[in-house]
Design an enzyme around this catalytic site. Structure first.
Site, PDB file in Angstrom:
ATOM      1  N   GLU D 103      -8.866 -37.045  12.475  1.00  0.00           N
ATOM      2  CA  GLU D 103      -8.348 -35.971  11.631  1.00  0.00           C
ATOM      3  C   GLU D 103      -6.892 -36.196  11.206  1.00  0.00           C
ATOM      4  O   GLU D 103      -6.198 -35.236  10.854  1.00  0.00           O
ATOM      5  CB  GLU D 103      -8.476 -34.624  12.370  1.00  0.00           C
ATOM      6  N   HIS D 193     -13.016 -23.829  14.114  1.00  0.00           N
ATOM      7  CA  HIS D 193     -12.372 -25.086  14.466  1.00  0.00           C
ATOM      8  C   HIS D 193     -11.040 -24.881  15.185  1.00  0.00           C
ATOM      9  O   HIS D 193     -10.915 -25.235  16.347  1.00  0.00           O
ATOM     10  CB  HIS D 193     -12.181 -25.890  13.165  1.00  0.00           C
TER      11      HIS D 193
END
Lengths: 263, 263, 263, 263
Positions: D103, D193
């Site tokens: 990420e 998330h």
């Protein structure tokens, strides 16, 4: 029910400048320094304070005109050499070359208004925040450990005295308004900010700070469990009767033990 | 379902004064002293007690007429030399020159009323407070670890026996009223104060204290999750069946290990 | 969505008794012993287990017929020498003179029913209890860490298989019923008791145990915040897609580091 | 109110490849390495991150074209030698033989879009999850410590940019969409998330991460206590005014002290 004396008297700080000047050259008593440093550690240990918050005490050398409080430092880092002497207008008489707490006026103005108060804690203890922000909420004594809440817990709205601010009690004016909201009570909540507690000794004020927070946690749970129904608080009489006793010295002896032994 | 024997019998404490006098000259067994000190540490470690709360056990040397409990000290600071011998009227037979717990009558009066009870814990465990103060709330067994709650958990209202007080069980009269409210149950909640647990050994009573608190936390969550809907508790039969087993010794062995190893 | 293979096959345990007998004389692999001991420590550290709960793994030496699990001990006290070899009927092949976990049938019966499962955790993790007892509550994936919950989390009602019991899975019959309720899922909640998780490795099962608990905490908060309104969970597709990745080894590496370094 | 400059300008990363190539041969400044390692420890200590989450900072040697962030490791295990130099397309310029955070595009794309941002935290801090998933919930500033929330906290719905995914910001496209949702704000929540925070220094971003989480806890309690009633947040003006001050350096000094002393 009054926790404080009925008629708060403004201490004539100006009239005693000479004493102040004199004592500033001596050192605070070792007992007061030790207790104040320990109080900082305890408040940090129990999450009453984090990097923010402070505790003060009237200076034994000149209690009407001076108080002691740490310089601008997180409470968890305070040592005896960081303790500053302030006059009641919250001017530092020592450590004058170092940054000071911008909210020291909380302490000075309460000491002026409340001759019965020996020590003041200001903190952002998390569980107290909801009671200052949820409309209609009232912090009330859940058990006999928190009888000092029984006389009522006022909420300070800084907008009333200062309009739109950065929320900090940065001036004598704002400090005085806070002291007036506190009145003769033991605890005042500060909307969107935290709380301030007072007591007749460092030990009592620390006790009230820790147990105010504790009471808030339990009270929130009780309201949730009651699901809108009634919660039975201590009555005014029960609150008053439970104010005495050995709670403060017993707690202090444990906390001192824990801080020393590292628990 | 009864946790205790059907007919509580008042122990004839007076009739055995001689025995008391005799045994007071010997020392409590090392096992009892060690277990009681360890119990104090465990209760403190799990936040069942803080600076307040106490645990007692019938004295092996004369279980009908004497019990052991620490002198006036925070449980986390108790050592073997702080264990006092009391008669069943809660008079200290040792350490007579030192301050004693003002609520020792909780222990003495329960021992008088409940011959089946060997050990008593009194505490202010936070998660139990809401169940004693939120109207209509009932502490009930969420899992098989808490079958001892299945027979019901009465709530002691000190106003019934003492009117407006400082909430403390300071007299034999108030202690007797508490014992009567407890009845043949394992746990009694005390409104605006805390709770008292009993058991057939130090180990069982400590277990019940820790898991009562634990049950309270989970039960509050379950009610919140159910949002007013139903929560399925253990049935009376499930509660009774789950009372046996190896839960108590297994927990005790872990806790002893943790307290010794510092975890 | 299936976490397990489509067609569970009962392992022919009886047919391989010889192998069992043989391997019982050798020692489990050091890797499996080390991982199982570490898993016990991790589960204890994160409060997935307390004095109760256990984790098993198929024995590398004979994975179809044997599994490894600690003898009757609190997980926080387990060392390599406490690891017992069991056959799939949950008979101990080693440590036969010592007490064994009464609920070992949870493990054996799941291994029989689920050839894809390598490791099983049984626990009383507190935040999962409300989801097994509050009527209508459903544990569902709040984040991508918990995609394994997306396929559904059944609830085992022991009354269906055993009527009124002490809640424990003490027999093969009750274990089989639990395995059937689990079906092809990753987690099964047990009403009034706890939960059981399965995975393809010790690491994955520990991860699922820790994050199931974690998910429960967050989900309870989300429902409370939504105040009866909607909460957006991971969709089935999002759950499935998030099942892969490096989550398990990354967590395990941290936890191993923490357990070794004492954090 | 804008936390960032009014007109975000895309940094011309391509045009400066030469500089990147050059600086990659030197070492990051010791100050940045030390601060970044310390930041990782602090975020782990306060449970902002667990095995997951990361913090980046623009590289002092070439702040327009490079940033620093740890390689694929749990934050609690990061040391100076694990800090990787990335270009703004999130390609590693060092440690190219090692796995990187999938990420990392969160960081590169925000740096491209927000020239005012010096440091970025991405985390799964638990108390923030409910605010990204409970329909209608809004994270708002409870106290002056969280004035940075006053300008609004947008929620990133990855389905809008990526449809059904594994929830991870694995590509520049998804990272750019996140940066666009963040806009000129300080914090963006990510549904199902976690969250991402930005600031003008490592210290400020860590502060915002810790206090966002803190605010979430208190806000959930306030809504519960208000039981559907109103909660008084900081006004926009109060939020703006409380942004300055000594909060960040004071917190950092404490946290550095705690991480060093082991608290």
């Amino acid at each position: 029910m009054t926790v404080a004396a009925k008629t708060p008297v403004k201490t004539p700080a100006k009239a005693q400048v000479k004493t102040s000047a004199k004592t500033a050259s001596s050192k605070p008593s070792k007992t007061q320094l030790d207790d104040l440093v320990l109080a900082n550690k305890i408040l940090f240990h129990f999450n009453v304070v984090d990097a923010f918050g402070h505790i003060s005490v009237r200076d034994d050398r000149d209690p009407q005109n001076q108080y002691l409080m740490a310089r601008h430092l997180p409470p968890g880092m305070v040592t005896a050499k960081d303790i500053v002497t302030f006059d009641m207008d919250s001017n530092p008489l020592t450590h004058t070359d170092m940054p000071q707490m911008s909210e020291r006026f909380i302490h000075g103005e309460i000491f002026k208004m409340r001759p019965d108060v020996i020590s003041v804690v200001h903190c952002h203890a998390r569980p107290l925040i909801p009671f200052g922000t949820a409309k209609g909420a009232k912090l009330r004594p859940m058990t006999h450990m928190c009888g000092f809440l029984g006389c009522g817990v006022p909420i300070y709205e800084i907008r009333d005295a200062g309009g739109m601010t950065d929320m900090l009690v940065r001036t004598a004016l704002l400090g005085k308004a806070l002291a007036e909201t506190l009145g003769d009570k033991a605890v005042v909540l500060m909307r969107g900010h935290g709380a301030t507690m007072v007591g007749k000794s460092i030990q009592e004020t620390v006790f009230r700070a820790v147990y105010s927070m504790d009471n808030a946690v339990v009270q929130m749970q009780a309201h949730a469990l009651a699901a809108g129904g009634e919660v039975e608080f201590l009555s005014l009489e029960e609150s008053e009767k439970s104010l005495g006793g050995r709670n403060v010295p017993r707690s202090w002896s444990l906390w001192k033990h824990q801080m020393t032994a590292g628990r």
